[in-house]
Scaffold this active site. Structure first.
Site, mmCIF file in Angstrom:
data_model
loop_
_atom_site.group_PDB
_atom_site.id
_atom_site.type_symbol
_atom_site.label_atom_id
_atom_site.label_comp_id
_atom_site.label_asym_id
_atom_site.label_seq_id
_atom_site.Cartn_x
_atom_site.Cartn_y
_atom_site.Cartn_z
ATOM 1 N N ALA A 108 30.467 -23.884 11.915
ATOM 2 C CA ALA A 108 31.126 -24.650 12.973
ATOM 3 C C ALA A 108 32.636 -24.446 12.946
ATOM 4 O O ALA A 108 33.269 -24.241 13.989
ATOM 5 C CB ALA A 108 30.781 -26.136 12.841
ATOM 6 N N GLY A 125 20.888 -19.034 4.500
ATOM 7 C CA GLY A 125 20.055 -17.853 4.666
ATOM 8 C C GLY A 125 20.401 -16.973 5.848
ATOM 9 O O GLY A 125 19.776 -15.913 6.036
ATOM 10 N N ARG A 166 10.054 -28.855 8.486
ATOM 11 C CA ARG A 166 10.489 -29.008 7.102
ATOM 12 C C ARG A 166 10.141 -30.371 6.517
ATOM 13 O O ARG A 166 9.758 -30.475 5.348
ATOM 14 C CB ARG A 166 12.003 -28.778 7.011
ATOM 15 C CG ARG A 166 12.383 -27.324 7.157
ATOM 16 C CD ARG A 166 13.879 -27.139 7.089
ATOM 17 N NE ARG A 166 14.223 -25.715 7.042
ATOM 18 C CZ ARG A 166 15.469 -25.261 7.007
ATOM 19 N NH1 ARG A 166 16.491 -26.111 7.033
ATOM 20 N NH2 ARG A 166 15.706 -23.969 6.961
#
Length: 520
Positions: free
Chosen positions: A61, A93, A340
């Site tokens: 960001a 990742g 997740r």
């Protein structure tokens, strides 16, 4: 009789506390802005340095905001408290969820912004800020191309991460966020962005109208030694963009939100992922949202610290091309491509009679592990183990060999039938696991991502707790904000959010009216 008396007494005490709380909230509503003003530093007559826009944080960001703001013609400063730039983003990742990418079209994947929004809403249990969610999903395709223009290189195939209806994940050639951060830093330096590391935000500076016009910092700060560094004042003519990430490594603060997330639970975050900047925003009235929604990464291993080698192996190999089994039974117990939260929650249930973890085993074969770039390193450090046969693999982890072989055979039948009759896993990219060698890893979740942060509007302006109006001059992007992901973030959506909202905040700040500030 004694129990009834205790119950009455408890109710009376509760009513008294409720009345006191109501009175306190009334006071807060009346005096909130006055208290916020008391918590900020008065504007100095002259600043040590003055810029148009100050970006706090140098991850996805922050660097996206800095480069975009410079593109808009602003004089930009980036500060980061750590000795290196990049934060968690560098060790991320490097996977970005993109709706409508060229790779999807090339591989015949039908996707849409609406489908991505729907997937994220489902994962977020409907708690998401829908307007911000649409903003992010709408911006993914264009932002991926924007990253490419600055040197990011994606792998030549699209991946299917858990919780996504279709394959839509692009990943950097390096399988690391460094493949995004390094090109952006290079671009920022080339375009004239000033960057200071080891510079810690201490507090905001506001003028008489409560507009944020700068920050107090410690320069030459050595994290986490709070007595180090020298005080400086930095002015921002247009605004301050907070891109300070989450607080996954701030054990005390995260336990306030989720008491079960004790120091016994490891984190994938870098040591500087603390709540200091979030607290400073709250002190001037920023509205915190969803702070108790803290994500556990379901692909981690207890056999290494931090993000490690298992995370990329499990993401690229186990979850997409393999299965996860209970070591005691050799049987699957969840959908490996669920979101997740669902996966982490399922794994956390694997405990013995004393409540101690019984680590599940994630496994695949050589074909499934072909695109796992950390395989060799994981094997070198004995995190990932290799076996020529399923019998050998079962012996290595104490799994009943007959049960494991039966589960693999059942999985292969599901693939042939085109339907996972156990857990409904999508089988678009699935294949049969018919021969070795086999690779496996023990699994246990780690604290990974904070869905909560400060509330912002679609201009990335930070909103005040009491008035719900923008705090003038203050913007936020990425993990520092809350609400976009709801109860659970889908994999590869952190990069998407960080890049899209960072650029959005930069455009908003660059378009703001500049105020006159004096420099010493």
């Amino acid at each position: 009789m004694t129990n009834n008396n205790n119950l009455v007494a408890s109710r009376r005490a509760l009513l008294k506390k409720g009345a006191a709380l109501a009175a306190g909230m009334g006071t807060l509503m009346v005096t909130g802005q006055a208290q916020a003003k008391a918590n900020c530093t008065p504007a100095p007559q002259k600043f040590d340095e003055v810029f148009d826009i100050i970006v706090v944080g140098s991850g996805f960001a922050g660097m996206s905001a800095a480069v975009q703001a410079a593109e808009e013609g602003a004089k930009v400063l980036v500060i980061d408290k750590m000795p290196v730039f990049g934060g968690n983003s560098t060790i991320n990742g490097g996977a970005m969820a993109v709706a409508g990418s060229e790779l999807q079209a090339k591989e015949g994947v039908n996707d849409s912004i609406e489908l991505m929004v729907s997937d994220m809403l489902k994962s977020g249990r409907g708690m998401n800020d829908v307007n911000m969610l649409k903003l992010v999903c709408n911006g993914t395709s264009e932002s991926a191309k924007w990253l490419e223009s600055y040197g990011t290189v994606w792998k030549p195939f699209v991946q299917h991460f858990g919780g996504h209806s279709v394959p839509r994940v692009l990943q950097t050639r390096e399988s690391s966020g460094a493949g995004i951060i390094r090109p952006l830093i290079k671009a920022a330096e080339k375009i004239g962005v000033t960057m200071y590391k080891q510079t810690k935000l201490e507090s905001f500076i506001q003028d008489d109208d409560q507009r944020v016009i700068g920050v107090n910092v410690k320069s030459q700060y050595f994290f986490p030694k709070e007595r180090t560094g020298s005080q400086r004042t930095l002015g921002a003519r247009k605004g301050v963009i907070m891109a300070t990430g989450g607080f996954g490594r701030d054990i005390d603060f995260r336990q306030m939100q989720q008491p079960k997330l004790t120091s016994e639970l490891d984190s994938t975050n870098h040591p500087g992922a603390t709540a200091g900047a979030l607290k400073q925003m709250m002190l001037i009235g920023a509205n915190p949202i969803h702070l108790d929604q803290i994500q556990l990464g379901p692909w981690s291993s207890p056999d290494e610290k931090g993000f490690g080698t298992a995370s990329q192996f499990n993401t690229a190999a186990t979850y997409q091309n393999g299965i996860v089994v209970d070591a005691r039974t050799g049987e699957r117990f969840f959908n490996e491509l669920a979101d997740r939260k669902a996966r982490a929650d399922a794994i956390m249930t694997r405990r013995d009679e004393q409540g101690k973890p019984v680590y599940p085993i994630g496994l695949t074969n050589a074909k499934g592990a072909a695109k796992a770039q950390t395989l060799a390193w994981g094997m070198k450090y004995d995190v990932i183990k290799k076996a020529d046969t399923l019998e050998q693999l079962a012996k290595e982890y104490g799994i009943p060999a007959d049960k494991l072989k039966a589960q693999v055979a059942q999985w292969n039948q599901f693939v042939r039938d085109g339907e996972d009759k156990q857990f409904g896993r999508p089988l678009m990219q699935a294949f049969e696991l018919t021969e070795g060698p086999w690779y496996a890893v023990r699994m246990w979740p780690k604290v990974h991502y904070c869905m909560g942060g400060v509330r912002v509007n679609t201009q990335s302006e930070v909103l005040h707790l009491v008035s719900d109006k923008p705090i003038a001059g203050l913007y936020a992007a990425g993990e520092a904000t809350g609400g976009i992901h709801g109860a659970s973030r889908l994999g590869a959506c952190a990069v998407a959010e960080g890049v899209v909202t960072g650029r959005n905040a930069a455009r908003s700040a660059a378009a703001a009216s500049a105020i006159s500030l004096k420099q010493a």
